[in-house]
Motif scaffolding. Sequence first.
Motif, short mmCIF file in Angstrom:
data_model
loop_
_atom_site.label_atom_id
_atom_site.label_comp_id
_atom_site.label_asym_id
_atom_site.label_seq_id
_atom_site.Cartn_x
_atom_site.Cartn_y
_atom_site.Cartn_z
N ASP A 62 0.52 36.65 12.10
CA ASP A 62 0.41 35.44 13.15
C ASP A 62 -1.24 35.35 13.85
N TYR A 63 -1.79 36.52 13.73
CA TYR A 63 -3.38 36.20 14.49
C TYR A 63 -4.27 36.08 13.28
N VAL A 64 -4.18 36.11 11.94
CA VAL A 64 -5.09 36.09 10.96
C VAL A 64 -5.96 34.84 11.22
N SER A 65 -5.48 33.76 11.57
CA SER A 65 -6.26 32.44 11.98
C SER A 65 -7.52 32.75 12.94
N TYR A 66 -6.94 33.72 13.89
CA TYR A 66 -7.99 34.13 14.92
C TYR A 66 -9.18 34.60 14.18
N LEU A 67 -8.76 35.74 13.56
CA LEU A 67 -9.83 36.52 12.72
C LEU A 67 -10.63 35.60 11.88
N GLU A 68 -9.95 34.53 10.96
CA GLU A 68 -10.73 33.82 10.27
C GLU A 68 -11.83 32.87 11.14
N SER A 72 -13.76 38.34 15.82
CA SER A 72 -13.79 39.63 15.81
C SER A 72 -15.42 40.01 15.43
N LYS A 73 -15.99 40.99 15.86
CA LYS A 73 -17.28 41.50 15.74
C LYS A 73 -17.24 42.01 14.24
N GLN A 74 -16.24 42.57 13.56
CA GLN A 74 -16.37 42.99 12.45
C GLN A 74 -16.49 41.79 11.24
N ALA A 75 -16.05 40.82 11.60
CA ALA A 75 -16.14 39.48 10.62
C ALA A 75 -16.39 38.35 11.44
N PRO A 76 -17.71 38.15 12.07
CA PRO A 76 -17.69 37.06 12.91
C PRO A 76 -17.78 35.74 12.18
N ASP A 77 -17.96 35.78 10.94
CA ASP A 77 -17.88 34.36 10.15
C ASP A 77 -16.52 34.23 9.50
#
Length: 88
Positions: A62-68, A72-77
Amino acid sequence: MASISVTITNNLDLSEEDFFSLCETIFNDIVDNTPVDTGYCQSKWEFSMVSPDECEISNPCDYVSYLEDGHSKQAPDGMVQVALDRYL
């Protein structure tokens, strides 16, 4: 937010084997670049061949779109669009 699902179509006229390999490479790139705190989101990635010329990569977290979206500093793009741009 919501889950993510992307469908990749063989617009490059690759052989079935080469297209599967390309989809698998993109999938692995996305998984490898998914930010990890608990590992839950990274473990939820799914890959399937819809047809010989179409594959689907998805994640129901449910929060994968936030990461995308780069929260996240680990994957800012993000990870999905970066992988698609890298290979397609």
